[in-house]
Design a protein around this motif. Structure first.
Motif, mmCIF file in Angstrom:
data_model
loop_
_atom_site.group_PDB
_atom_site.id
_atom_site.type_symbol
_atom_site.label_atom_id
_atom_site.label_comp_id
_atom_site.label_asym_id
_atom_site.label_seq_id
_atom_site.Cartn_x
_atom_site.Cartn_y
_atom_site.Cartn_z
ATOM 1 N N LYS A 189 0.879 9.229 6.786
ATOM 2 C CA LYS A 189 1.513 10.539 6.695
ATOM 3 C C LYS A 189 2.924 10.444 6.118
ATOM 4 N N ASN A 190 3.295 11.494 5.422
ATOM 5 C CA ASN A 190 4.660 11.679 4.964
ATOM 6 C C ASN A 190 5.483 12.069 6.185
ATOM 7 N N LEU A 191 6.492 11.295 6.519
ATOM 8 C CA LEU A 191 7.250 11.547 7.738
ATOM 9 C C LEU A 191 8.046 12.849 7.661
ATOM 10 N N ALA A 192 8.270 13.351 6.437
ATOM 11 C CA ALA A 192 8.964 14.625 6.277
ATOM 12 C C ALA A 192 8.024 15.804 6.487
ATOM 13 N N PHE A 193 6.722 15.591 6.223
ATOM 14 C CA PHE A 193 5.734 16.672 6.319
ATOM 15 C C PHE A 193 4.925 16.618 7.616
ATOM 16 N N ILE A 221 0.866 -1.177 0.000
ATOM 17 C CA ILE A 221 0.000 0.000 0.000
ATOM 18 C C ILE A 221 0.906 1.232 0.000
ATOM 19 N N ILE A 222 0.831 2.000 -1.071
ATOM 20 C CA ILE A 222 1.762 3.105 -1.298
ATOM 21 C C ILE A 222 1.137 4.411 -0.827
ATOM 22 N N LYS A 223 1.773 5.057 0.122
ATOM 23 C CA LYS A 223 1.207 6.269 0.709
ATOM 24 C C LYS A 223 1.476 7.511 -0.134
ATOM 25 N N HIS A 224 2.278 7.375 -1.190
ATOM 26 C CA HIS A 224 2.580 8.506 -2.068
ATOM 27 C C HIS A 224 1.916 8.287 -3.421
ATOM 28 N N GLY A 262 0.945 13.352 2.122
ATOM 29 C CA GLY A 262 1.162 14.177 0.946
ATOM 30 C C GLY A 262 2.434 13.772 0.234
ATOM 31 N N THR A 263 2.511 14.142 -1.031
ATOM 32 C CA THR A 263 3.653 13.817 -1.873
ATOM 33 C C THR A 263 4.227 15.110 -2.425
ATOM 34 N N GLY A 264 5.538 15.272 -2.356
ATOM 35 C CA GLY A 264 6.146 16.480 -2.895
ATOM 36 C C GLY A 264 7.544 16.679 -2.362
ATOM 37 N N GLY A 265 8.249 17.626 -2.948
ATOM 38 C CA GLY A 265 9.597 17.929 -2.500
ATOM 39 C C GLY A 265 10.558 16.773 -2.668
ATOM 40 N N SER A 266 10.237 15.853 -3.589
ATOM 41 C CA SER A 266 11.089 14.682 -3.828
ATOM 42 C C SER A 266 11.380 13.925 -2.532
ATOM 43 N N THR A 267 10.356 13.782 -1.687
ATOM 44 C CA THR A 267 10.536 13.164 -0.368
ATOM 45 C C THR A 267 10.038 11.726 -0.282
ATOM 46 N N ALA A 268 9.383 11.217 -1.329
ATOM 47 C CA ALA A 268 8.719 9.915 -1.201
ATOM 48 C C ALA A 268 9.686 8.821 -0.770
ATOM 49 N N MET A 269 10.791 8.688 -1.474
ATOM 50 C CA MET A 269 11.751 7.646 -1.124
ATOM 51 C C MET A 269 12.472 7.978 0.175
ATOM 52 N N GLN A 300 -2.744 14.839 -4.390
ATOM 53 C CA GLN A 300 -1.343 14.848 -3.996
ATOM 54 C C GLN A 300 -1.179 15.176 -2.518
ATOM 55 N N PHE A 301 -2.124 15.915 -1.967
ATOM 56 C CA PHE A 301 -2.130 16.241 -0.537
ATOM 57 C C PHE A 301 -3.471 15.825 0.064
ATOM 58 N N PRO A 302 -3.700 14.529 0.271
ATOM 59 C CA PRO A 302 -4.959 14.105 0.894
ATOM 60 C C PRO A 302 -5.188 14.759 2.248
ATOM 61 N N ALA A 303 -4.112 15.062 2.956
ATOM 62 C CA ALA A 303 -4.240 15.661 4.279
ATOM 63 C C ALA A 303 -4.895 17.036 4.227
ATOM 64 N N LEU A 304 -4.835 17.695 3.095
ATOM 65 C CA LEU A 304 -5.472 18.992 2.930
ATOM 66 C C LEU A 304 -6.772 18.879 2.141
ATOM 67 N N ASP A 305 -6.798 17.989 1.157
ATOM 68 C CA ASP A 305 -7.985 17.861 0.312
ATOM 69 C C ASP A 305 -9.186 17.324 1.088
ATOM 70 N N LYS A 306 -8.978 16.273 1.884
ATOM 71 C CA LYS A 306 -10.115 15.679 2.583
ATOM 72 C C LYS A 306 -10.742 16.635 3.595
ATOM 73 N N PRO A 307 -9.965 17.292 4.463
ATOM 74 C CA PRO A 307 -10.597 18.238 5.401
ATOM 75 C C PRO A 307 -11.345 19.366 4.698
ATOM 76 N N THR A 308 -10.853 19.782 3.533
ATOM 77 C CA THR A 308 -11.546 20.832 2.781
ATOM 78 C C THR A 308 -12.915 20.343 2.322
ATOM 79 N N ILE A 309 -12.974 19.117 1.839
ATOM 80 C CA ILE A 309 -14.245 18.532 1.407
ATOM 81 C C ILE A 309 -15.188 18.374 2.599
ATOM 82 N N VAL A 310 -14.640 17.875 3.697
ATOM 83 C CA VAL A 310 -15.434 17.677 4.915
ATOM 84 C C VAL A 310 -16.048 18.999 5.383
ATOM 85 N N GLN A 311 -15.216 20.039 5.429
ATOM 86 C CA GLN A 311 -15.687 21.335 5.920
ATOM 87 C C GLN A 311 -16.703 21.953 4.962
#
Length: 724
Positions: free
Chosen positions: A106-110, A64-67, A114-121, A366-377
């Motif tokens: 969660k992205n441990l860097a963020f 299960i790929i989190k990115h 979310g995915t970005g900043g070439s942080t996935a690996m 790309q940022f579920p952590a931001l997209d989902k709360p926006t939809i919820v709200q």
């Protein structure tokens, strides 16, 4: 379409082993595995928290790929880490996108999903290896109990569990028993010399599905009774709806409704064609009293003036800009970079289904952590009643990484404005996306350098003027003292010993919406610093490669390593022009990955024809060399097209002049150079490769072009849209 969507379910099996790491016990009820268990999708033997690894009865291992996967390779890269530690066979590996679950994935860097900043690996490297090692340990424990032998006598190779007595098994037969074993808290992982799969050229897991058309993207999702929606957005940034007339729209066959939403006017129809025809018939009066009405030319002049005033200090070393005062020779240049669109092949799209008990969403988030709360709200629902399914996406380059979650918000507003439960597919056309903003910021660099009478560098100054990407959004918390490091990153902390140095930033404002673009600030700082440095070295009478090597600090060994390697690859002998070919070099570190490139260029009737590019990259442990090479090649093509052709321009009144690929020129296949990539051997933890290939190509080409023609290209692109 339910059958298609069920293939996206990440916990669809009725038995097997589901395993993961790092979730506190108190959070188990929020995990995807827990939800599946409660619904009866899997039995108790299959339950485990924080599911990263699923072993099915048929021996397949699904990671299960989190990115989000949009072509950059996390399906393959992260699955490799699990397969390595499980000693699995690559042929049994599968990968699926994780759903939105901020705590679990969660992205441990963020600190959020979310995915970005070439942080996935980089952020997943040890996490996914530990998940694979835990699964292996539980399978070994199950085999030992099943066969009545010590765990220490059991081996695993290519997915086969064996014992010296002749007993053997695949993963699947032991999966249910393994699920009952206690997961190890901190399983040991392999040393570098024990790697079997890491460092080898493995075929990408998603290639076949994408090649055969069986891969499911958001555009492929259809729900019963679904309406397609397009939105008429303001033609100027900052404008709003004044009034509208939809009388002609409702006469278009297939159009069901027209609704005003905060983002514009939405047209609902039974097909994409009907929605687009309905939007064409819509008449809107826009209120542009707060809109950006300046042209790109006027914005450049304003930003240039601001840069001339010096801005705020971003980095000062020694006497700063004072090192230039009184120099025997002062070299100056102003670099101008236009707005750039991301232009991914799949424009923005999303599907939302609102039911009496909640909502379900399908989108390339790309940022579920931001997209989902926006939809919820927006919909006024509880988080537990909203499910966000992260889909494969056809490219991003930063476009889907929206800190404002503007597309998710628009999708939710479309559903809300409908006034009743239903299914809706929101589609942005290419024209919507190119007109819609969220560009790489328009940027000006004002640069100066001083040389003394002996030609020694006495000072370096770079003042950057542009809009902040972070200001005003959730990422503003990452700013310090009002400074946005993504605006000037790459111009600070350079590997060179430049003596007295000052980097300044002049923050600018405009209603034009801006966003990170592949390599973010490095996309312009890499160009400005490496082209300007080449100009300085030329004034000193120094070789471009040796001159850089002489300046590189002792503690910048990895910068030195890639520069020496690329010079070796290209057979650099100090000759910048050979016949009708010229050679330029650039080196730049971004996202903790070091890249040097040399470009071979000729004159194709007034603009550069790039024939060959040599590229050396140091990204730590090379988990998948073929993915790394592909990302360097892709970054070179992406970056080359942007410096040669690409620009978004605002005409008089602030209206965007580009609309599609006929006016926003892409690099064509015959223009792609031959690319040679060498990966520096390393045992350092891996770093990102999605973005670092982009920054060096522009300056390498510009430096070769200046060597060939004497022309310093300080305003991009090389060609305007009309010339291209």
């Amino acid at each position: 379409m339910t059958q298609v969507l069920s293939r996206r379910s990440f916990l669809a099996s009725s038995a097997g082993l589901v395993i993961g790491m790092t979730l506190p016990l108190a959070a188990r009820a929020q995990s995807g595995a827990a939800a599946a268990f409660q619904s009866g999708a899997i039995d108790e033997a299959s339950f485990a928290p924080n599911a990263f690894v699923r072993v099915a009865p048929d021996d397949t291992v699904t990671v299960i790929i989190k990115h989000i996967e949009f072509g950059q390779g996390p399906f393959t890269g992260l699955a490799t880490l699990v397969a390595e530690e499980m000693d699995a066979d690559w042929g049994q590996m599968r990968a699926e996108n994780a759903p939105a679950n901020d705590e679990l994935y969660k992205n441990l860097a963020f600190g959020m999903q979310g995915t970005g900043g070439s942080t996935a690996m980089a952020n997943s490297y040890m996490q996914m290896r530990k998940a694979g090692a835990a699964a292996r340990a539980m399978l070994v424990a199950a085999a030992a109990e099943e066969w009545g032998v010590p765990e220490s006598e059991i081996t695993i190779s290519k997915g086969e569990i064996s014992h010296g007595s002749g007993k053997s098994s695949g993963f699947g037969a032991l999966a249910e028993k393994a699920a009952g074993m206690t997961p190890p808290e901190d399983p040991p992982v392999k040393s570098v010399d024990q790697f079997v799969l890491i460092g080898t050229d493995l075929p990408k897991l998603d290639t076949r599905a994408k090649s055969t058309g069986t891969a499911i993207f958001t555009m492929d999702v259809y729900r019963e009774g679904m309406l397609t929606v397009v939105v008429a957005h303001p033609p100027k940034f900052g404008a709003t709806v004044g009034s509208y007339d939809d009388s002609a729209v409702l006469d278009v066959p297939g159009v069901q409704a027209v609704r005003q939403i905060p983002q514009g006017v939405a047209v609902y129809a039974t097909s994409t064609h009907a929605a687009l025809k309905g939007r064409e018939a819509l008449k809107v009066e826009w209120d542009d009293s707060a809109a950006e009405k300046r042209s790109s030319a006027a914005i450049f002049e304003a930003f240039s003036k601001a840069a001339s005033e010096g801005g705020k200090d971003a980095e000062v070393l020694g006497d700063g800009a004072a090192g230039i005062d009184g120099a025997a020779q002062v070299i100056e240049a102003e670099f101008r970079f236009p707005y750039l669109a991301h232009a991914p092949m799949e424009p923005l799209d999303g599907v939302i289904e609102v039911r009496e008990d909640g909502a379900e969403v399908w989108m390339g988030s790309q940022f579920p952590a931001l997209d989902k709360p926006t939809i919820v709200q927006t919909l006024g629902l509880s988080p537990e009643s909203v499910q966000l399914n992260v889909m494969l996406a056809g490219g991003s380059f930063g476009r889907r990484a929206q800190d404002t979650a503007h597309f998710a918000g628009e999708l939710a507003e479309v559903a809300k404005a409908a006034g009743a439960p239903g299914s809706f597919k929101l589609v942005w056309t290419r024209e919507d996306d190119l007109h819609g903003g969220y560009y790489r910021p328009l940027t000006v660099h004002k640069m100066r350098a001083g040389l003394d009478a002996d030609g020694k560098l006495t000072g370096w100054e770079d003042v950057v003027a542009n809009q902040s990407i972070m200001a005003g959004g959730p990422m503003a918390q990452m700013m310090q003292d009002g400074m946005d490091p993504t605006s000037y990153e790459g111009s600070t902390k350079m590997p060179y010993e430049l003596g007295n140095l000052r980097v300044g930033w002049a923050a600018q404002e405009s209603p034009v919406s801006v966003l990170w673009w592949r390599s973010v600030g490095h996309t312009h700082t890499g160009y400005a610093t490496e082209v300007f440095l080449d100009m300085v070295l030329e004034a000193q009478g120094k070789d471009p490669v040796q001159g850089r090597l002489d300046l590189i600090r002792e503690d910048a060994a990895r910068d030195r390593g890639v520069l020496e390697k690329v010079a070796e690859m290209a057979g650099w002998d100090g000759t910048k022009v050979k016949g009708d070919r010229a050679y330029g070099v650039a080196v730049h570190e971004s996202f903790e990955t070091y890249v040097a490139q040399i470009a071979e260029v000729s004159d194709a009737g007034g603009y550069p024809k790039v024939h060959r590019v040599w590229c050396a990259v140091d990204c730590g442990v090379a988990v998948n060399p073929n993915v790394i090479r592909a990302q360097m090649e892709g970054g070179i093509g992406f970056g080359l097209g942007s410096v040669l052709f690409d620009e978004i321009t605002l005409g008089e009144g602030g209206v965007v002049q580009q609309a599609n690929f006929d006016s926003y020129r892409m690099l064509r296949i015959h223009e792609m150079p031959e690319v040679m990539v060498e990966i520096i051997a390393s045992d350092a933890d891996p770093t990102g490769v999605g973005e670092p290939g982009v920054p060096p190509i522009g300056p390498a080409v510009a430096n070769a072009w200046r060597a060939l023609t004497g022309e310093a290209v300080t305003e991009l692109p090389f060609l305007t849209t009309m010339e291209a």
